[in-house]
Design a protein around this motif. Structure first.
Motif, PDB file in Angstrom:
ATOM      1  N   ARG A  70     -12.887 -98.588  -0.210  1.00  0.00           N
ATOM      2  CA  ARG A  70     -14.258 -98.367   0.234  1.00  0.00           C
ATOM      3  C   ARG A  70     -14.612 -96.889   0.074  1.00  0.00           C
ATOM      4  NH1 ARG A  70     -15.803-101.980   5.627  1.00  0.00           N
ATOM      5  NH2 ARG A  70     -16.011-103.953   4.523  1.00  0.00           N
ATOM      6  N   ILE A  71     -15.912 -96.630  -0.080  1.00  0.00           N
ATOM      7  CA  ILE A  71     -16.356 -95.259  -0.304  1.00  0.00           C
ATOM      8  C   ILE A  71     -17.673 -95.022   0.424  1.00  0.00           C
ATOM      9  CG2 ILE A  71     -17.477 -95.952  -2.474  1.00  0.00           C
ATOM     10  CD1 ILE A  71     -16.814 -93.137  -3.549  1.00  0.00           C
ATOM     11  N   PHE A  72     -17.800 -93.841   1.034  1.00  0.00           N
ATOM     12  CA  PHE A  72     -19.083 -93.407   1.580  1.00  0.00           C
ATOM     13  C   PHE A  72     -19.933 -92.871   0.430  1.00  0.00           C
ATOM     14  CE2 PHE A  72     -16.436 -92.621   5.468  1.00  0.00           C
ATOM     15  CZ  PHE A  72     -17.110 -93.486   6.327  1.00  0.00           C
ATOM     16  N   VAL A  73     -21.199 -93.284   0.392  1.00  0.00           N
ATOM     17  CA  VAL A  73     -22.157 -92.760  -0.593  1.00  0.00           C
ATOM     18  C   VAL A  73     -23.307 -92.147   0.203  1.00  0.00           C
ATOM     19  CG1 VAL A  73     -23.665 -93.305  -2.526  1.00  0.00           C
ATOM     20  CG2 VAL A  73     -21.479 -94.506  -2.279  1.00  0.00           C
ATOM     21  N   VAL A  74     -23.514 -90.850   0.042  1.00  0.00           N
ATOM     22  CA  VAL A  74     -24.333 -90.077   0.972  1.00  0.00           C
ATOM     23  C   VAL A  74     -25.338 -89.197   0.233  1.00  0.00           C
ATOM     24  CG1 VAL A  74     -24.231 -88.237   2.706  1.00  0.00           C
ATOM     25  CG2 VAL A  74     -22.487 -90.032   2.693  1.00  0.00           C
ATOM     26  N   ASP A  75     -26.565 -89.208   0.716  1.00  0.00           N
ATOM     27  CA  ASP A  75     -27.534 -88.179   0.327  1.00  0.00           C
ATOM     28  C   ASP A  75     -27.934 -87.453   1.602  1.00  0.00           C
ATOM     29  OD1 ASP A  75     -29.454 -86.533  -0.705  1.00  0.00           O
ATOM     30  OD2 ASP A  75     -30.436 -88.084  -1.897  1.00  0.00           O
ATOM     31  N   PRO A  76     -27.485 -86.212   1.779  1.00  0.00           N
ATOM     32  CA  PRO A  76     -27.747 -85.502   3.041  1.00  0.00           C
ATOM     33  C   PRO A  76     -29.228 -85.342   3.354  1.00  0.00           C
ATOM     34  CG  PRO A  76     -26.043 -84.392   1.779  1.00  0.00           C
ATOM     35  CD  PRO A  76     -26.639 -85.418   0.874  1.00  0.00           C
ATOM     36  N   ILE A  77     -30.013 -84.964   2.353  1.00  0.00           N
ATOM     37  CA  ILE A  77     -31.473 -84.926   2.509  1.00  0.00           C
ATOM     38  C   ILE A  77     -32.077 -85.492   1.234  1.00  0.00           C
ATOM     39  CG2 ILE A  77     -33.545 -83.517   2.780  1.00  0.00           C
ATOM     40  CD1 ILE A  77     -31.976 -81.581   4.458  1.00  0.00           C
ATOM     41  N   ASP A  78     -32.594 -86.702   1.327  1.00  0.00           N
ATOM     42  CA  ASP A  78     -33.289 -87.323   0.202  1.00  0.00           C
ATOM     43  C   ASP A  78     -34.767 -87.002   0.358  1.00  0.00           C
ATOM     44  OD1 ASP A  78     -33.606 -88.883  -2.092  1.00  0.00           O
ATOM     45  OD2 ASP A  78     -34.147 -90.634  -0.887  1.00  0.00           O
TER      46      ASP A  78
END
Length: 261
Positions: A70-78
């Protein structure tokens, strides 16, 4: 919750004085706030799930994702430009991806304290309350979130659809607005990074929208190139009508409607 903690970090910078630089190569700006939110999310999420991989727009670790299950997929500020302009429509986007599919998605708008969420097989919610996508049956009268560049004639062999359009800088937020039925659909035809759309795609799909890439194929995340070939999210009838315009005379048979992610 990690999203709310990261939102508090973002709000400490919002409308304040902070460093901004351009990433170059047409990738747009990044701010001191983007990086601070990224660190906050990394500290919380990776401490809680050290066996998960990590893919974030603001972390230079795209080649270190490994073969984790499993993997975290992150956009801190979109929607960084909206953040810089002092607008409220920027979002924090968090997803967990397993074998190319999103299993958990959260999109949080700190300036509005608005939280969208979904899990695979479950319902989509806004602030804990269920949301449902539009029942729009086709293109006539449809309201779509997109930019003018996505409506160029060369992109629509079957004819440019006559749509009423709106715009939000954040792709994640656009997908959530489709999920709650405030817009009938959204579309982006250029390649889209996983971190921009992973969480919102699951939320829109669990709300009843059909979510695919720009050619009607299912979205797949965490590939060797962490991008999809665009994204179209819309009410089922509208999505089918859009694909008839999109594929034109070359279309053969039904387009896939199993993409959600």
């Amino acid at each position: 919750m990690a999203a709310r903690a990261a939102g508090a970090v973002a709000l400490r910078y919002w409308k304040g004085d902070y460093a901004i630089r351009d990433k170059g190569l047409g990738e747009g700006p990044v701010t001191e706030a983007d990086l601070a939110v990224d660190r906050c999310l990394s500290d919380i999420l990776r401490a809680a799930r050290p066996d998960y991989g990590w893919l974030s727009e603001e972390s230079a670790e795209h080649d270190a994702r490994g073969a984790t299950w499993r993997i975290f997929v992150v956009d801190p500020i979109d929607g960084t430009r909206a953040f810089i302009a002092g607008e409220e429509s920027f979002a924090i986007s968090l997803a967990v991806v397993e074998d190319g599919r999103v299993v958990t998605g959260v999109v949080y708008l700190p300036a509005r304290d608005r939280l969208y969420a979904a899990v695979a097989g479950g319902i989509a919610t806004r602030d804990g309350q269920p949301v449902l996508a539009s029942a729009q049956a086709g293109v006539p009268g449809a309201r779509i979130l997109t930019s003018r560049a996505n409506l160029r004639p060369e992109e629509w062999p079957g004819g440019v659809p006559d749509l009423r359009t709106g715009f939000r800088p954040s792709l994640a937020y656009r997908l959530c607005l489709v999920a709650e039925g405030r817009y009938d659909g959204m579309l982006m035809l250029r390649p889209t990074w996983d971190w921009d759309i992973a969480a919102g795609a699951l939320i829109a799909e669990r709300a009843g929208a059909v979510v695919t890439d720009g050619a009607g194929q299912g979205l797949v995340f965490n590939g060797s190139d962490p991008r999809n070939a665009g994204v179209i999210a819309a009410a089922p009838g509208l999505h089918a009508d859009l694909m008839r315009h999109r594929l034109g005379p070359s279309a053969s048979g039904e387009t896939r409607k199993d993409g959600a992610g």
